[in-house]
Scaffold this motif. Structure first.
Motif, PDB file in Angstrom:
ATOM      1  N   PRO A 103       0.813  -1.223   0.000  1.00 16.68           N
ATOM      2  CA  PRO A 103       0.000   0.000   0.000  1.00 16.68           C
ATOM      3  C   PRO A 103       0.848   1.277   0.000  1.00 16.68           C
ATOM      4  O   PRO A 103       0.434   2.293  -0.539  1.00 16.68           O
ATOM      5  N   ASP A 104       2.057   1.213   0.565  1.00 17.85           N
ATOM      6  CA  ASP A 104       2.906   2.420   0.559  1.00 17.85           C
ATOM      7  C   ASP A 104       3.911   2.420  -0.596  1.00 17.85           C
ATOM      8  O   ASP A 104       4.883   3.177  -0.591  1.00 17.85           O
ATOM      9  N   GLY A 105       3.662   1.555  -1.595  1.00 18.63           N
ATOM     10  CA  GLY A 105       4.421   1.665  -2.839  1.00 18.63           C
ATOM     11  C   GLY A 105       5.685   0.828  -2.953  1.00 18.63           C
ATOM     12  O   GLY A 105       6.429   0.968  -3.927  1.00 18.63           O
ATOM     13  N   ARG A 106       5.943  -0.052  -1.998  1.00 17.10           N
ATOM     14  CA  ARG A 106       7.135  -0.915  -2.123  1.00 17.10           C
ATOM     15  C   ARG A 106       6.873  -2.022  -3.127  1.00 17.10           C
ATOM     16  O   ARG A 106       5.812  -2.637  -3.132  1.00 17.10           O
ATOM     17  N   ASP A 107       7.845  -2.290  -3.942  1.00 19.43           N
ATOM     18  CA  ASP A 107       7.704  -3.278  -5.006  1.00 19.43           C
ATOM     19  C   ASP A 107       7.537  -4.694  -4.424  1.00 19.43           C
ATOM     20  O   ASP A 107       8.299  -5.108  -3.552  1.00 19.43           O
ATOM     21  N   LEU A 108       6.516  -5.403  -4.905  1.00 14.63           N
ATOM     22  CA  LEU A 108       6.311  -6.798  -4.495  1.00 14.63           C
ATOM     23  C   LEU A 108       6.538  -7.772  -5.647  1.00 14.63           C
ATOM     24  O   LEU A 108       6.536  -8.983  -5.446  1.00 14.63           O
ATOM     25  N   GLY A 109       6.706  -7.239  -6.856  1.00 13.79           N
ATOM     26  CA  GLY A 109       6.873  -8.121  -8.006  1.00 13.79           C
ATOM     27  C   GLY A 109       5.553  -8.712  -8.458  1.00 13.79           C
ATOM     28  O   GLY A 109       4.485  -8.406  -7.920  1.00 13.79           O
ATOM     29  N   LEU A 110       5.629  -9.556  -9.483  1.00 13.38           N
ATOM     30  CA  LEU A 110       4.398 -10.020 -10.145  1.00 13.38           C
ATOM     31  C   LEU A 110       3.618 -11.034  -9.324  1.00 13.38           C
ATOM     32  O   LEU A 110       2.420 -11.238  -9.555  1.00 13.38           O
ATOM     33  N   GLY A 111       4.268 -11.711  -8.411  1.00 14.61           N
ATOM     34  CA  GLY A 111       3.601 -12.763  -7.642  1.00 14.61           C
ATOM     35  C   GLY A 111       4.656 -13.754  -7.187  1.00 14.61           C
ATOM     36  O   GLY A 111       5.711 -13.325  -6.701  1.00 14.61           O
ATOM     37  N   HIS A 112       4.379 -15.054  -7.338  1.00 14.99           N
ATOM     38  CA  HIS A 112       5.433 -16.020  -7.042  1.00 14.99           C
ATOM     39  C   HIS A 112       5.452 -17.153  -8.051  1.00 14.99           C
ATOM     40  O   HIS A 112       4.498 -17.348  -8.799  1.00 14.99           O
ATOM     41  N   VAL A 113       6.585 -17.833  -8.051  1.00 17.91           N
ATOM     42  CA  VAL A 113       6.741 -18.993  -8.932  1.00 17.91           C
ATOM     43  C   VAL A 113       7.237 -20.160  -8.085  1.00 17.91           C
ATOM     44  O   VAL A 113       8.029 -19.970  -7.149  1.00 17.91           O
TER      45      VAL A 113
ATOM     46  N   MET B 172       1.768 -17.742  -9.139  1.00 18.92           N
ATOM     47  CA  MET B 172       0.647 -17.128  -8.422  1.00 18.92           C
ATOM     48  C   MET B 172       0.577 -15.659  -8.788  1.00 18.92           C
ATOM     49  O   MET B 172       1.597 -14.968  -8.873  1.00 18.92           O
ATOM     50  N   ILE B 173      -0.639 -15.179  -9.013  1.00 19.94           N
ATOM     51  CA  ILE B 173      -0.875 -13.744  -9.126  1.00 19.94           C
ATOM     52  C   ILE B 173      -1.936 -13.373  -8.102  1.00 19.94           C
ATOM     53  O   ILE B 173      -2.851 -14.145  -7.818  1.00 19.94           O
ATOM     54  N   GLU B 174      -1.767 -12.173  -7.539  1.00 25.16           N
ATOM     55  CA  GLU B 174      -2.626 -11.736  -6.444  1.00 25.16           C
ATOM     56  C   GLU B 174      -3.479 -10.557  -6.897  1.00 25.16           C
ATOM     57  O   GLU B 174      -2.967  -9.623  -7.520  1.00 25.16           O
ATOM     58  N   VAL B 175      -4.750 -10.621  -6.577  1.00 24.28           N
ATOM     59  CA  VAL B 175      -5.645  -9.505  -6.881  1.00 24.28           C
ATOM     60  C   VAL B 175      -6.057  -8.829  -5.573  1.00 24.28           C
ATOM     61  O   VAL B 175      -5.871  -9.374  -4.474  1.00 24.28           O
TER      62      VAL B 175
ATOM     63  N   HIS C 171      -5.635 -25.343 -13.892  1.00 25.88           N
ATOM     64  CA  HIS C 171      -4.717 -25.636 -14.980  1.00 25.88           C
ATOM     65  C   HIS C 171      -4.663 -24.450 -15.927  1.00 25.88           C
ATOM     66  O   HIS C 171      -5.694 -23.906 -16.311  1.00 25.88           O
ATOM     67  N   SER C 172      -3.474 -24.058 -16.320  1.00 20.12           N
ATOM     68  CA  SER C 172      -3.327 -23.096 -17.417  1.00 20.12           C
ATOM     69  C   SER C 172      -3.465 -23.871 -18.726  1.00 20.12           C
ATOM     70  O   SER C 172      -3.434 -25.106 -18.727  1.00 20.12           O
ATOM     71  N   PRO C 173      -3.590 -23.182 -19.854  1.00 19.17           N
ATOM     72  CA  PRO C 173      -3.625 -23.892 -21.135  1.00 19.17           C
ATOM     73  C   PRO C 173      -2.356 -24.714 -21.401  1.00 19.17           C
ATOM     74  O   PRO C 173      -2.355 -25.573 -22.274  1.00 19.17           O
ATOM     75  N   SER C 174      -1.291 -24.446 -20.663  1.00 28.21           N
ATOM     76  CA  SER C 174      -0.052 -25.220 -20.826  1.00 28.21           C
ATOM     77  C   SER C 174       0.021 -26.415 -19.879  1.00 28.21           C
ATOM     78  O   SER C 174       1.006 -27.161 -19.905  1.00 28.21           O
ATOM     79  N   GLY C 175      -0.975 -26.569 -19.021  1.00 27.97           N
ATOM     80  CA  GLY C 175      -0.973 -27.715 -18.105  1.00 27.97           C
ATOM     81  C   GLY C 175      -0.497 -27.344 -16.714  1.00 27.97           C
ATOM     82  O   GLY C 175      -1.118 -27.721 -15.722  1.00 27.97           O
ATOM     83  N   PHE C 176       0.596 -26.585 -16.602  1.00 23.99           N
ATOM     84  CA  PHE C 176       1.056 -26.236 -15.253  1.00 23.99           C
ATOM     85  C   PHE C 176       0.036 -25.315 -14.591  1.00 23.99           C
ATOM     86  O   PHE C 176      -0.852 -24.757 -15.234  1.00 23.99           O
ATOM     87  N   GLY C 177       0.167 -25.155 -13.279  1.00 28.49           N
ATOM     88  CA  GLY C 177      -0.880 -24.491 -12.520  1.00 28.49           C
ATOM     89  C   GLY C 177      -0.766 -22.972 -12.482  1.00 28.49           C
ATOM     90  O   GLY C 177       0.300 -22.396 -12.695  1.00 28.49           O
ATOM     91  N   VAL C 178      -1.910 -22.366 -12.209  1.00 29.78           N
ATOM     92  CA  VAL C 178      -1.957 -20.945 -11.879  1.00 29.78           C
ATOM     93  C   VAL C 178      -2.753 -20.825 -10.586  1.00 29.78           C
ATOM     94  O   VAL C 178      -3.840 -21.392 -10.457  1.00 29.78           O
ATOM     95  N   GLU C 179      -2.176 -20.120  -9.625  1.00 33.43           N
ATOM     96  CA  GLU C 179      -2.865 -19.826  -8.374  1.00 33.43           C
ATOM     97  C   GLU C 179      -3.374 -18.395  -8.458  1.00 33.43           C
ATOM     98  O   GLU C 179      -2.621 -17.476  -8.819  1.00 33.43           O
ATOM     99  N   TYR C 180      -4.651 -18.218  -8.139  1.00 35.42           N
ATOM    100  CA  TYR C 180      -5.288 -16.900  -8.245  1.00 35.42           C
ATOM    101  C   TYR C 180      -5.820 -16.570  -6.868  1.00 35.42           C
ATOM    102  O   TYR C 180      -6.693 -17.274  -6.339  1.00 35.42           O
ATOM    103  N   GLY C 181      -5.284 -15.534  -6.245  1.00 36.13           N
ATOM    104  CA  GLY C 181      -5.635 -15.320  -4.849  1.00 36.13           C
ATOM    105  C   GLY C 181      -5.630 -13.872  -4.410  1.00 36.13           C
ATOM    106  O   GLY C 181      -5.379 -12.952  -5.204  1.00 36.13           O
ATOM    107  N   THR C 182      -5.903 -13.703  -3.128  1.00 35.05           N
ATOM    108  CA  THR C 182      -5.941 -12.370  -2.532  1.00 35.05           C
ATOM    109  C   THR C 182      -5.562 -12.485  -1.048  1.00 35.05           C
ATOM    110  O   THR C 182      -5.520 -13.586  -0.499  1.00 35.05           O
ATOM    111  N   GLN C 183      -5.288 -11.353  -0.440  1.00 36.83           N
ATOM    112  CA  GLN C 183      -5.021 -11.267   1.001  1.00 36.83           C
ATOM    113  C   GLN C 183      -3.710 -11.936   1.413  1.00 36.83           C
ATOM    114  O   GLN C 183      -3.581 -12.439   2.532  1.00 36.83           O
ATOM    115  N   GLY C 184      -2.714 -11.942   0.520  1.00 33.11           N
ATOM    116  CA  GLY C 184      -1.420 -12.533   0.862  1.00 33.11           C
ATOM    117  C   GLY C 184      -0.708 -11.754   1.959  1.00 33.11           C
ATOM    118  O   GLY C 184      -0.796 -10.528   2.033  1.00 33.11           O
TER     119      GLY C 184
END
Ligand SMILES: [Fe+2]
Length: 297
Positions: free
Chosen positions: A142-152, A217-220, A258-271
């Motif tokens: 919230p105060d602008g520190r970079d968190l990056g795209l998510g995790h792998v 993982m990507i966080e919304v 499953h993503s279209p490539s087979g490997f997973g995608v985690e879609y989440g919030t409140q990390g």
């Protein structure tokens, strides 16, 4: 903490760019831009101020590179010195930096065989990010520190050696461990307040010894965006990997598909965000407080 400060981008090879475009825009809520990467059709996926966070290039379904962002030139030079000191081969490539839209780029290979691209100066277009689904992605505090795209999350034959490299050479910090069954240790590492930007796990018993992406993982920003995505996943009969649930360690409320490539995608919030001045490593005996059941859909 080391010089790497965020998971800047991921490069993925994908067999079906068309399926990915629909999936990334309609389910995940990203903006898609068609381009080419040295003549290979490429889909750039945007989720915040940066031009892209995921670069999908036509090819086999696989993780092709992980872009680790550093703050600037001094920090990139410092990474080069630590790689030199550790005897890790690396290469600075101006043409590749141009292709990725960054100022400078130094690449190396981790002990598990994953290509890493240390970089700074990523492109941020003047036009704003506008999600086709109304999603807001969490890539800063919230105060602008970079968190990056998510995790792998990567699985490999020798997690201990890979983890030692990330800790001892690159300065990643252990967040915690999950040991869901005796002998299976999942290790979570952070480079900024995001609970983990990287997790490393052993290959499944009997599986290939190949290093693979398990999921990213990507966080919304809100639970309703997760719920709407879940509705679409059900409506479009996209195969889930795990039902909605709450993780023990990063407290993420998420589901896996499953993503279209087979490997997973985690879609989440409140990390969870980590405060390094007040953090102790613990070992959880389960990955979720509730939910995250393997899905039969
Ligand atoms: Fe995850």
């Amino acid at each position: 903490m080391g010089n790497v400060h965020a998971l800047g981008y991921l490069g993925l090879g994908v067999r079906d760019l068309g399926a990915w475009e629909h999936y990334a825009t309609d389910i995940l809520g990203m903006q898609a831009e068609h381009t080419d990467s040295d003549g290979t059709p490429t889909l750039l996926l945007r989720m915040d101020e940066r031009r892209y966070r995921l670069a999908l290039t036509a090819g086999e379904d696989e993780l092709t590179y992980v872009g680790w962002e550093v703050a600037g030139p001094d920090e990139l030079d410092a990474v080069v010195r630590t790689l030199d000191a550790a005897g890790v081969a690396h290469k600075e490539d101006a043409a590749l930096a141009e292709l990725r839209g960054v100022r400078r780029l130094v690449s190396c290979t981790d002990p598990a065989g994953v290509t890493l691209e240390f970089h700074y100066g990523a492109t941020a277009p003047k036009l704003p990010f506008v999600s086709p689904t109304g999603a807001t992605f969490v890539t800063t505090t919230p105060d602008g520190r970079d968190l990056g795209l998510g995790h792998v999350v990567v699985t490999c034959a020798d997690p201990d050696t890979a983890i030692a490299f990330y800790r001892d050479v690159l300065g990643f910090k252990i967040s915690d461990y999950i040991v869901p069954i005796p002998g299976l240790v999942l290790t979570f590492l952070h480079v900024n307040p995001r609970h983990h930007s990287l997790a490393v796990a052993p290959n499944r018993p009997g599986a290939d010894t190949k290093t693979e992406i398990n999921h990213f993982m990507i966080e919304v920003a809100d639970v309703d965006t997760v719920g709407r995505a879940l509705d679409k996943v059900h409506a479009q009969k996209i195969q889930k990997l795990a039902t909605l649930g709450r993780h023990t360690n990063d407290k993420m409320l998420s589901f896996y598909m499953h993503s279209p490539s087979g490997f997973g995608v985690e879609y989440g919030t409140q990390g969870l965000l980590i405060d390094d001045d007040n953090w102790s490593v613990v070992t959880y005996d389960a990955a979720a407080y509730w939910g995250h059941e393997f899905d039969q859909d």
